[in-house]
Scaffold this motif. Sequence first.
Motif, PDB file in Angstrom:
ATOM      1  N   TYR A  73      -2.585   3.237  -9.660  1.00  0.00           N
ATOM      2  CA  TYR A  73      -2.559   1.810  -9.332  1.00  0.00           C
ATOM      3  C   TYR A  73      -2.852   0.970 -10.576  1.00  0.00           C
ATOM      4  O   TYR A  73      -2.151   0.001 -10.859  1.00  0.00           O
ATOM      5  CB  TYR A  73      -3.560   1.479  -8.216  1.00  0.00           C
ATOM      6  N   ASN A 131      -6.868   2.285  -3.261  1.00  0.00           N
ATOM      7  CA  ASN A 131      -8.091   3.030  -2.955  1.00  0.00           C
ATOM      8  C   ASN A 131      -7.925   4.540  -3.141  1.00  0.00           C
ATOM      9  O   ASN A 131      -8.876   5.226  -3.502  1.00  0.00           O
ATOM     10  CB  ASN A 131      -8.555   2.746  -1.526  1.00  0.00           C
ATOM     11  N   ARG A 132      -6.738   5.054  -2.899  1.00  0.00           N
ATOM     12  CA  ARG A 132      -6.501   6.500  -3.001  1.00  0.00           C
ATOM     13  C   ARG A 132      -6.068   6.953  -4.400  1.00  0.00           C
ATOM     14  O   ARG A 132      -6.291   8.095  -4.767  1.00  0.00           O
ATOM     15  CB  ARG A 132      -5.425   6.933  -1.998  1.00  0.00           C
ATOM     16  N   HIS A 133      -5.413   6.079  -5.132  1.00  0.00           N
ATOM     17  CA  HIS A 133      -4.814   6.458  -6.419  1.00  0.00           C
ATOM     18  C   HIS A 133      -5.238   5.470  -7.504  1.00  0.00           C
ATOM     19  O   HIS A 133      -4.403   4.710  -8.026  1.00  0.00           O
ATOM     20  CB  HIS A 133      -3.284   6.470  -6.302  1.00  0.00           C
ATOM     21  N   HIS A 134      -6.513   5.476  -7.855  1.00  0.00           N
ATOM     22  CA  HIS A 134      -7.065   4.491  -8.793  1.00  0.00           C
ATOM     23  C   HIS A 134      -6.266   4.404 -10.091  1.00  0.00           C
ATOM     24  O   HIS A 134      -5.854   3.314 -10.503  1.00  0.00           O
ATOM     25  CB  HIS A 134      -8.515   4.810  -9.147  1.00  0.00           C
ATOM     26  N   SER A 137      -4.486   0.447   0.517  1.00  0.00           N
ATOM     27  CA  SER A 137      -4.665   1.878   0.768  1.00  0.00           C
ATOM     28  C   SER A 137      -4.228   2.701  -0.455  1.00  0.00           C
ATOM     29  O   SER A 137      -4.869   3.689  -0.798  1.00  0.00           O
ATOM     30  CB  SER A 137      -3.897   2.316   2.017  1.00  0.00           C
ATOM     31  N   TYR A 138      -3.163   2.286  -1.119  1.00  0.00           N
ATOM     32  CA  TYR A 138      -2.692   2.997  -2.321  1.00  0.00           C
ATOM     33  C   TYR A 138      -3.712   2.844  -3.452  1.00  0.00           C
ATOM     34  O   TYR A 138      -4.077   3.820  -4.114  1.00  0.00           O
ATOM     35  CB  TYR A 138      -1.316   2.476  -2.759  1.00  0.00           C
ATOM     36  N   TRP A 176      -8.126  -1.485  -9.583  1.00  0.00           N
ATOM     37  CA  TRP A 176      -7.967  -0.964  -8.223  1.00  0.00           C
ATOM     38  C   TRP A 176      -9.015  -1.510  -7.259  1.00  0.00           C
ATOM     39  O   TRP A 176      -8.783  -1.608  -6.053  1.00  0.00           O
ATOM     40  CB  TRP A 176      -8.026   0.574  -8.223  1.00  0.00           C
TER      41      TRP A 176
END
Length: 183
Positions: free
Chosen positions: A42, A36-39, A33-34, A105
């Motif tokens: 990450y 996917n949200r914060h390319h 989830s991280y 990511w």
Amino acid sequence: MKIIAFTGAGISKQSNIPTFMERPDVREKLFRSYANRHHEEYNEVIKQLKANMNGAQPNDAHYALAEYKIPIITMNIDGLHQLAGSNALELHGGLPEDDEMEIAWSLYNKPVLYGDPAPNYQKAYEMVSALEPNDVFIVVGCSYHTAIACDLRELAKSRGAKIIEIQEDAAHNVRKTIKELLK
């Protein structure tokens, strides 16, 4: 007597790779989830992980397991078992190649993230299920913080295998333990 090794971050600590317990700031970002949200954030975490491992060399624990051809199940993503000459079953995959860092990511099994399927878990259960009474399950540098680490210990125990825990000074204690077992 069959011996299987199960390794975690503690085996690589003496190769100067910090454990996730020492880096909670990293562990909390290793979720699908991280990613996917914060390319970009990450990707930066993965770059830092890779930088921590660049230049790391296997220590004697890795080499001893390779020399004695002990089958290995590892939670590590550092590739040190392979550098030492073992063909370890990697439960959590590896790290992206340099040319994959911009899309890190979006990759699966590079590494396996919390929230991703872990395709090698079934193989690990099968390996440990093949243990018999008087076989040995050596646990090297593994905490009890993941379900798989607890499950594999319990499965080995239920199969009647002897469980040996090496949580400190793996670089010296793994070879010593294997030599004792093979006397």
